[in-house]
Design a protein around this motif. Structure first.
Motif, PDB file in Angstrom:
ATOM      1  N   ALA A 173       6.634   2.230  10.531  1.00  0.00           N
ATOM      2  CA  ALA A 173       7.876   3.000  10.370  1.00  0.00           C
ATOM      3  C   ALA A 173       8.603   2.594   9.099  1.00  0.00           C
ATOM      4  O   ALA A 173       9.178   3.446   8.401  1.00  0.00           O
ATOM      5  N   GLY A 174       8.591   1.309   8.775  1.00  0.00           N
ATOM      6  CA  GLY A 174       9.248   0.858   7.556  1.00  0.00           C
ATOM      7  C   GLY A 174       8.666   1.498   6.313  1.00  0.00           C
ATOM      8  O   GLY A 174       9.403   1.953   5.424  1.00  0.00           O
ATOM      9  N   GLY A 175       7.333   1.559   6.245  1.00  0.00           N
ATOM     10  CA  GLY A 175       6.682   2.192   5.108  1.00  0.00           C
ATOM     11  C   GLY A 175       6.960   3.686   5.031  1.00  0.00           C
ATOM     12  O   GLY A 175       7.230   4.229   3.950  1.00  0.00           O
ATOM     13  N   LEU A 176       6.934   4.357   6.184  1.00  0.00           N
ATOM     14  CA  LEU A 176       7.207   5.798   6.211  1.00  0.00           C
ATOM     15  C   LEU A 176       8.659   6.094   5.832  1.00  0.00           C
ATOM     16  O   LEU A 176       8.943   7.062   5.125  1.00  0.00           O
ATOM     17  N   HIS A 177       9.558   5.258   6.317  1.00  0.00           N
ATOM     18  CA  HIS A 177      10.973   5.452   6.001  1.00  0.00           C
ATOM     19  C   HIS A 177      11.210   5.341   4.492  1.00  0.00           C
ATOM     20  O   HIS A 177      11.928   6.162   3.900  1.00  0.00           O
ATOM     21  N   GLU A 178      10.606   4.327   3.875  1.00  0.00           N
ATOM     22  CA  GLU A 178      10.759   4.157   2.438  1.00  0.00           C
ATOM     23  C   GLU A 178      10.178   5.345   1.673  1.00  0.00           C
ATOM     24  O   GLU A 178      10.748   5.804   0.676  1.00  0.00           O
ATOM     25  N   HIS A 179       9.034   5.832   2.140  1.00  0.00           N
ATOM     26  CA  HIS A 179       8.404   6.975   1.475  1.00  0.00           C
ATOM     27  C   HIS A 179       9.288   8.215   1.604  1.00  0.00           C
ATOM     28  O   HIS A 179       9.475   8.955   0.623  1.00  0.00           O
ATOM     29  N   LEU A 180       9.845   8.433   2.789  1.00  0.00           N
ATOM     30  CA  LEU A 180      10.698   9.601   3.001  1.00  0.00           C
ATOM     31  C   LEU A 180      12.009   9.478   2.210  1.00  0.00           C
ATOM     32  O   LEU A 180      12.517  10.469   1.679  1.00  0.00           O
ATOM     33  N   ALA A 181      12.540   8.256   2.115  1.00  0.00           N
ATOM     34  CA  ALA A 181      13.758   8.050   1.330  1.00  0.00           C
ATOM     35  C   ALA A 181      13.500   8.316  -0.157  1.00  0.00           C
ATOM     36  O   ALA A 181      14.376   8.829  -0.868  1.00  0.00           O
ATOM     37  N   ALA A 182      12.301   7.975  -0.613  1.00  0.00           N
ATOM     38  CA  ALA A 182      11.953   8.201  -2.021  1.00  0.00           C
ATOM     39  C   ALA A 182      11.685   9.674  -2.315  1.00  0.00           C
ATOM     40  O   ALA A 182      11.883  10.135  -3.444  1.00  0.00           O
ATOM     41  N   HIS A 183      11.214  10.409  -1.289  1.00  0.00           N
ATOM     42  CA  HIS A 183      10.848  11.826  -1.480  1.00  0.00           C
ATOM     43  C   HIS A 183      11.447  12.684  -0.363  1.00  0.00           C
ATOM     44  O   HIS A 183      10.712  13.289   0.431  1.00  0.00           O
ATOM     45  N   PRO A 184      12.757  12.772  -0.251  1.00  0.00           N
ATOM     46  CA  PRO A 184      13.375  13.507   0.867  1.00  0.00           C
ATOM     47  C   PRO A 184      13.009  14.985   0.893  1.00  0.00           C
ATOM     48  O   PRO A 184      13.070  15.628   1.948  1.00  0.00           O
ATOM     49  N   GLN A 185      12.602  15.519  -0.252  1.00  0.00           N
ATOM     50  CA  GLN A 185      12.279  16.942  -0.334  1.00  0.00           C
ATOM     51  C   GLN A 185      11.013  17.306   0.449  1.00  0.00           C
ATOM     52  O   GLN A 185      10.772  18.486   0.722  1.00  0.00           O
ATOM     53  N   ILE A 186      10.202  16.325   0.831  1.00  0.00           N
ATOM     54  CA  ILE A 186       8.953  16.659   1.526  1.00  0.00           C
ATOM     55  C   ILE A 186       9.176  17.010   2.989  1.00  0.00           C
ATOM     56  O   ILE A 186       8.352  17.690   3.603  1.00  0.00           O
ATOM     57  N   ALA A 187      10.290  16.574   3.573  1.00  0.00           N
ATOM     58  CA  ALA A 187      10.509  16.754   5.012  1.00  0.00           C
ATOM     59  C   ALA A 187      10.829  18.202   5.348  1.00  0.00           C
ATOM     60  O   ALA A 187      11.474  18.907   4.559  1.00  0.00           O
ATOM     61  N   PRO A 188      10.369  18.678   6.506  1.00  0.00           N
ATOM     62  CA  PRO A 188      10.769  20.015   6.940  1.00  0.00           C
ATOM     63  C   PRO A 188      12.270  20.067   7.171  1.00  0.00           C
ATOM     64  O   PRO A 188      12.898  19.046   7.438  1.00  0.00           O
ATOM     65  N   SER A 203       0.796  -1.234   0.000  1.00  0.00           N
ATOM     66  CA  SER A 203       0.000   0.000   0.000  1.00  0.00           C
ATOM     67  C   SER A 203       0.827   1.282   0.000  1.00  0.00           C
ATOM     68  O   SER A 203       0.280   2.363  -0.252  1.00  0.00           O
ATOM     69  N   THR A 204       2.134   1.184   0.257  1.00  0.00           N
ATOM     70  CA  THR A 204       2.940   2.407   0.326  1.00  0.00           C
ATOM     71  C   THR A 204       4.043   2.481  -0.729  1.00  0.00           C
ATOM     72  O   THR A 204       4.574   3.567  -0.967  1.00  0.00           O
ATOM     73  N   THR A 205       4.392   1.371  -1.358  1.00  0.00           N
ATOM     74  CA  THR A 205       5.462   1.397  -2.351  1.00  0.00           C
ATOM     75  C   THR A 205       5.032   2.201  -3.582  1.00  0.00           C
ATOM     76  O   THR A 205       3.949   2.000  -4.122  1.00  0.00           O
ATOM     77  N   GLY A 206       5.890   3.108  -3.989  1.00  0.00           N
ATOM     78  CA  GLY A 206       5.625   3.874  -5.207  1.00  0.00           C
ATOM     79  C   GLY A 206       4.642   5.018  -5.061  1.00  0.00           C
ATOM     80  O   GLY A 206       4.175   5.555  -6.069  1.00  0.00           O
ATOM     81  N   LEU A 207       4.336   5.416  -3.830  1.00  0.00           N
ATOM     82  CA  LEU A 207       3.418   6.546  -3.648  1.00  0.00           C
ATOM     83  C   LEU A 207       4.077   7.835  -4.129  1.00  0.00           C
ATOM     84  O   LEU A 207       5.292   8.022  -3.984  1.00  0.00           O
ATOM     85  N   PRO A 208       3.293   8.752  -4.668  1.00  0.00           N
ATOM     86  CA  PRO A 208       3.855  10.040  -5.090  1.00  0.00           C
ATOM     87  C   PRO A 208       4.136  10.919  -3.871  1.00  0.00           C
ATOM     88  O   PRO A 208       3.693  10.634  -2.754  1.00  0.00           O
ATOM     89  N   ALA A 209       4.857  11.996  -4.087  1.00  0.00           N
ATOM     90  CA  ALA A 209       5.147  12.934  -3.005  1.00  0.00           C
ATOM     91  C   ALA A 209       3.913  13.734  -2.619  1.00  0.00           C
ATOM     92  O   ALA A 209       3.761  14.137  -1.459  1.00  0.00           O
ATOM     93  N   SER A 210       3.031  13.960  -3.578  1.00  0.00           N
ATOM     94  CA  SER A 210       1.834  14.751  -3.290  1.00  0.00           C
ATOM     95  C   SER A 210       0.694  14.286  -4.184  1.00  0.00           C
ATOM     96  O   SER A 210       0.896  13.549  -5.145  1.00  0.00           O
TER      97      SER A 210
END
Length: 203
Positions: free
Chosen positions: A124-139, A70-77
């Motif tokens: 956490a694993g899913g969130l980590h992968e999402h953040l690694a794929a889209h690092p620009q989203i983090a504050p 459910s989380t692999t390949g999600l877009p940044a927005s």
């Protein structure tokens, strides 16, 4: 794992799910699991150190598959009116509903340690992968905090908070209202995690 081991593991999973749905998890013994599954105590111990950890392992396998799917390949927005995690959150809560008796039998003031840990770690694993794929989203990080620690803290806060919200829902909520519960969990999350475009931000 060979076919015989897979069959044994499947039998143990079905046994643990049945027993854990029927009474508090801490009351389940290794002897009971072995007897109900038709295996030896040694076989039980080869798959889990004790019934609680055995159960947590089975739930973890299911959760990891669900989260990856459910989380692999999600877009940044996403376009306004939704979030990138809408489907993932609904699937997570559907898993909780499917195993509601088990989770409620694991619930005291909090979910019992190994079960709580596997939920947090899977999310956490899913969130980590999402953040690694889209690092620009983090504050932006405070310059005194290393970037990798900054990311780990963001993930830890979001995953533990999600599980705390699930615990409250399990304790007092109507589990037939999973979609509404998912919206509440998402409403508590910052817009940068969810990929929600603000009115003044171009798509």
């Amino acid at each position: 794992m060979d076919p015989r081991q897979l069959r044994t593991r499947h039998r143990l999973r079905e046994t643990m799910y049945r027993l854990a749905a029927g009474k508090p998890i801490e009351q389940i013994t290794v002897a009971e699991v072995a007897r109900e599954a038709g295996v030896t105590r040694d076989t039980v111990y080869r798959h889990g150190a004790d019934p609680v950890r055995l159960l947590a392992g089975f739930l973890g396998e299911e959760l990891q598959e669900l989260i990856a799917r459910s989380t692999t390949g999600l877009p940044a927005s996403v376009a306004r009116g939704g979030t990138v995690f809408d489907d993932a959150e609904r699937e997570l809560l559907a898993h909780i509903v499917r195993h509601a008796e088990i989770y409620r039998n694991a619930l005291g003031s909090r979910l019992i340690g190994p079960v709580r840990d596997v939920l947090i770690d899977s999310i956490a694993g899913g969130l980590h992968e999402h953040l690694a794929a889209h690092p620009q989203i983090a504050p932006s990080a405070d310059p005194r905090i290393p970037a990798d620690l900054h990311a780990k803290m963001l993930v830890a806060y979001a995953s533990a908070g999600t599980v705390a919200a699930i615990e409250e829902w399990l304790r007092t909520g109507d589990l037939s209202k999973a979609d509404a519960a998912a919206r509440t969990v998402l409403a508590a999350s910052p817009s940068w995690w969810l990929g929600v475009l603000s009115a003044d931000r171009p798509e």
